[in-house]
Design a protein around this motif. Structure first.
Motif, PDB file in Angstrom:
ATOM      1  N   LEU A  55      89.702  42.416  -2.733  1.00  0.00           N
ATOM      2  CA  LEU A  55      90.985  41.718  -2.873  1.00  0.00           C
ATOM      3  C   LEU A  55      90.729  40.219  -3.062  1.00  0.00           C
ATOM      4  O   LEU A  55      91.267  39.595  -3.975  1.00  0.00           O
ATOM      5  N   GLY A  67      98.182  42.603  -2.807  1.00  0.00           N
ATOM      6  CA  GLY A  67      97.733  42.191  -1.467  1.00  0.00           C
ATOM      7  C   GLY A  67      98.823  41.540  -0.643  1.00  0.00           C
ATOM      8  O   GLY A  67      98.628  40.467  -0.064  1.00  0.00           O
ATOM      9  N   ALA A  68      99.985  42.193  -0.550  1.00  0.00           N
ATOM     10  CA  ALA A  68     101.162  41.597   0.094  1.00  0.00           C
ATOM     11  C   ALA A  68     100.938  41.206   1.554  1.00  0.00           C
ATOM     12  O   ALA A  68     101.495  40.228   2.023  1.00  0.00           O
ATOM     13  N   CYS A  69     100.133  41.974   2.291  1.00  0.00           N
ATOM     14  CA  CYS A  69      99.961  41.667   3.725  1.00  0.00           C
ATOM     15  C   CYS A  69      98.701  40.856   3.978  1.00  0.00           C
ATOM     16  O   CYS A  69      98.311  40.657   5.125  1.00  0.00           O
ATOM     17  N   GLU A  70      98.056  40.407   2.905  1.00  0.00           N
ATOM     18  CA  GLU A  70      96.861  39.558   2.987  1.00  0.00           C
ATOM     19  C   GLU A  70      95.737  40.198   3.786  1.00  0.00           C
ATOM     20  O   GLU A  70      95.066  39.538   4.577  1.00  0.00           O
ATOM     21  N   GLY A  71      95.595  41.483   3.627  1.00  0.00           N
ATOM     22  CA  GLY A  71      94.445  42.157   4.219  1.00  0.00           C
ATOM     23  C   GLY A  71      94.623  42.621   5.642  1.00  0.00           C
ATOM     24  O   GLY A  71      93.644  42.939   6.311  1.00  0.00           O
ATOM     25  N   LEU A  73      96.137  45.343   6.614  1.00  0.00           N
ATOM     26  CA  LEU A  73      96.351  46.797   6.620  1.00  0.00           C
ATOM     27  C   LEU A  73      97.800  47.168   6.933  1.00  0.00           C
ATOM     28  O   LEU A  73      98.057  48.080   7.708  1.00  0.00           O
ATOM     29  N   ALA A  74      98.732  46.419   6.370  1.00  0.00           N
ATOM     30  CA  ALA A  74     100.146  46.699   6.594  1.00  0.00           C
ATOM     31  C   ALA A  74     100.866  47.009   5.282  1.00  0.00           C
ATOM     32  O   ALA A  74     102.094  47.041   5.253  1.00  0.00           O
ATOM     33  N   CYS A  75     100.109  47.210   4.218  1.00  0.00           N
ATOM     34  CA  CYS A  75     100.739  47.568   2.942  1.00  0.00           C
ATOM     35  C   CYS A  75      99.739  48.433   2.187  1.00  0.00           C
ATOM     36  O   CYS A  75      98.698  48.767   2.713  1.00  0.00           O
ATOM     37  N   CYS A  78      97.126  46.599  -2.363  1.00  0.00           N
ATOM     38  CA  CYS A  78      95.796  46.232  -2.853  1.00  0.00           C
ATOM     39  C   CYS A  78      95.036  47.482  -3.293  1.00  0.00           C
ATOM     40  O   CYS A  78      93.816  47.456  -3.416  1.00  0.00           O
ATOM     41  N   LEU A 114      91.531  50.756  -0.465  1.00  0.00           N
ATOM     42  CA  LEU A 114      92.300  49.512  -0.384  1.00  0.00           C
ATOM     43  C   LEU A 114      91.338  48.349  -0.637  1.00  0.00           C
ATOM     44  O   LEU A 114      90.312  48.230   0.046  1.00  0.00           O
ATOM     45  N   CYS A 116      91.369  45.312   0.083  1.00  0.00           N
ATOM     46  CA  CYS A 116      91.097  44.351   1.166  1.00  0.00           C
ATOM     47  C   CYS A 116      90.095  44.907   2.163  1.00  0.00           C
ATOM     48  O   CYS A 116      89.594  44.172   3.011  1.00  0.00           O
TER      49      CYS A 116
HETATM   50  S1  FES Z   1      96.490  43.718   1.358  1.00  0.00           S
HETATM   51 FE1  FES Z   1      97.814  44.952   2.555  1.00  0.00          FE
HETATM   52  S2  FES Z   1      96.555  46.628   3.063  1.00  0.00           S
HETATM   53 FE2  FES Z   1      95.295  45.469   1.764  1.00  0.00          FE
END
Ligand code: FES
Length: 148
Positions: A55, A67-71, A73-75, A78, A114, A116
């Motif tokens: 990511l 990459g909405a949650c910036e890594g 693990l909430a979306c 990515c 994913l 990220c």
């Molecule tokens: S950026 Fe949200 S899970 Fe990878």
């Protein structure tokens, strides 16, 4: 005020290093070549510094991977699909939380991960990863947009 710098031809830099690539890895950083295939099918081959997430590498190179949650693990925005199953199998096993998020990803495949959560490593040299044409974004969708 900018002043022109005069220099003799003997001291001109002739290294040929390109100044217009986005965020080149720091000198001495080990990298592997990874090709991203974007939503339009365009290929971007970039030097990914070892240890950086796919990511981060995409963002450093202005490749459109959400990459909405910036890594955190909430979306699942990515989401990346590895084109080569052989390389996919060399990746460390995904954590259970990653698998849970992947279950929500749009267009899940047997070689989905994913971005990220996958770090660039020597095993990834030459990897080709596809960005799915759509993503499902529960993280952002949960937020109410404010009127402008
Ligand atoms: S950026 Fe949200 S899970 Fe990878």
């Amino acid at each position: 005020m900018l002043r022109p710098i005069l220099t003799s031809s003997a001291s001109l830099c002739t290294s040929g290093a390109s100044q217009h690539e986005s965020s080149p890895p720091a000198e001495g950083t080990e990298t592997v070549n990874i090709t991203y295939i974007d939503k339009e099918g365009k290929e971007h081959t970039v030097a990914a510094p070892i240890g950086k997430s796919l990511l981060e590498v995409a963002h450093d190179n202005e490749i459109d991977l959400e990459g909405a949650c910036e890594g955190s693990l909430a979306c699942s925005t990515c989401h990346l699909i590895f084109e080569d199953e052989g390389i996919y199998k060399k990746l460390p096993e995904p954590h259970e939380d990653e698998l849970d998020m992947l279950d929500l990803a749009f267009g899940l495949t047997d070689t989905s991960r994913l971005g990220c959560q996958v770090l660039a490593s020597k095993e990834l040299e030459g990897a080709r990863v596809r960005i799915p044409s759509a993503s499902r974004n529960f993280y952002v969708d949960g937020h109410k947009p404010k009127p402008h």
